[in-house]
Design a protein around this motif. Structure first.
Motif, mmCIF file in Angstrom:
data_model
loop_
_atom_site.group_PDB
_atom_site.id
_atom_site.type_symbol
_atom_site.label_atom_id
_atom_site.label_comp_id
_atom_site.label_asym_id
_atom_site.label_seq_id
_atom_site.Cartn_x
_atom_site.Cartn_y
_atom_site.Cartn_z
ATOM 1 N N GLN A 120 0.705 -1.191 0.001
ATOM 2 C CA GLN A 120 -0.077 0.084 -0.247
ATOM 3 C C GLN A 120 0.909 1.236 -0.210
ATOM 4 O OE1 GLN A 120 -2.573 -0.397 3.503
ATOM 5 N NE2 GLN A 120 -3.657 -2.218 2.682
ATOM 6 N N THR A 123 2.195 2.020 -3.391
ATOM 7 C CA THR A 123 1.295 2.408 -4.137
ATOM 8 C C THR A 123 0.969 4.063 -3.825
ATOM 9 O OG1 THR A 123 0.134 0.141 -4.448
ATOM 10 C CG2 THR A 123 -1.149 2.166 -5.006
ATOM 11 N N LYS A 126 3.948 5.986 -5.319
ATOM 12 C CA LYS A 126 3.700 6.211 -6.772
ATOM 13 C C LYS A 126 2.932 7.259 -7.018
ATOM 14 C CE LYS A 126 5.547 1.824 -8.521
ATOM 15 N NZ LYS A 126 5.001 0.556 -8.082
ATOM 16 N N GLU A 127 1.599 7.115 -6.283
ATOM 17 C CA GLU A 127 0.650 8.117 -6.599
ATOM 18 C C GLU A 127 0.939 9.654 -6.325
ATOM 19 O OE1 GLU A 127 -3.202 5.335 -5.793
ATOM 20 O OE2 GLU A 127 -2.447 6.502 -4.296
#
Ligand SMILES: [Zn+2]
Length: 237
Positions: A120, A123, A126-127
């Motif tokens: 998580q 992610t 990256k976001e």
């Protein structure tokens, strides 16, 4: 009207123009500042996400090492069971193996959770990076528009400042100093029209003899209350 007053009014008009340019400059600078703040916020978000991701990855790695070590120990215990002679020794090792198995089970379940969290966090990082990149791209056009605008207004300001200086040198020196002092302390109009019998800035009555001197253009008078330089109303000078 006193001839110097006309020059002074011209100087004031130029100072007001400069003030207007400065306000525009500040507003462009504020817009750039707002873009900077938004970008900085996005950068901080990336840094925070990166730190969390690193911590998460480290935790997962530590658990992996602990599990590996525990598994190796468990292997050793199992092979020792085959080597020991007495039932008592076997019994003791079996207890150890059993205890280690439950420790291992807990570590493995911790690892599953840590791996999930680490995923998580990756992610999220990256976001956050994608948001920063998108924001940077989004701001590109706006920034070049604002930079160009800053350049144009800056050039306009330089020209206006030169004109202002040229006008200022035409004003008699003592009067100019008086005006500059007033301008610095008020940063608004300092050469003000008479309003009937009163100062046009603070509406304090101006004595009759001073009014007639202003109207006759023989003296340059200031308001006794607020200090502005007074000039006659239209058709009076
Ligand atoms: Zn006044």
């Amino acid at each position: 009207m006193h001839p110097d007053l006309e020059k002074l009014l011209e100087l004031q008009a130029k100072d007001l123009a400069l003030l207007g340019i400065d306000i525009r400059l500040r507003s462009v600078a504020d817009e750039i500042g707002a873009l900077d703040i938004a970008l900085e916020r996005a950068r901080v978000d990336v840094e925070t996400a990166r730190r969390r991701q690193e911590e998460g990855a480290k935790k997962r790695e530590e658990l992996e090492k602990a599990i590996e070590a525990q598994r190796a120990l468990q292997e050793k215990r199992r092979s020792r069971i085959e080597q020991v002679r007495t039932a008592r020794e076997v019994q003791a090792l079996m207890v150890e193996v059993e205890a280690a198995r439950s420790i291992l089970a807990r570590q493995e379940s911790d690892w599953v959770k840590a791996a999930d969290v680490a995923q998580q966090q990756e992610t999220a990082l990256k976001e956050a990076e994608a948001r920063l990149a998108a924001l940077t791209t989004d701001q590109d056009g706006e920034r070049s528009r604002l930079d160009a605008s800053l350049g144009e207004i800056g050039a306009e300001r330089n020209a206006a400042a030169r004109e202002r200086e040229a006008t200022a040198t035409a004003v008699e020196r003592a009067l100019r100093l008086r005006y500059d002092r007033l301008w610095i302390s008020r940063t608004t109009t300092v050469v003000v029209r008479l309003q009937g019998d009163a100062c046009g800035a603070c509406y304090t009555a101006v004595p009759r003899n001073r009014r007639s001197q202003i109207r006759a253009g023989t003296h340059i008078e200031s308001c006794e209350a607020c200090g502005v330089i007074l000039y006659p109303a239209d058709g009076e000078g």
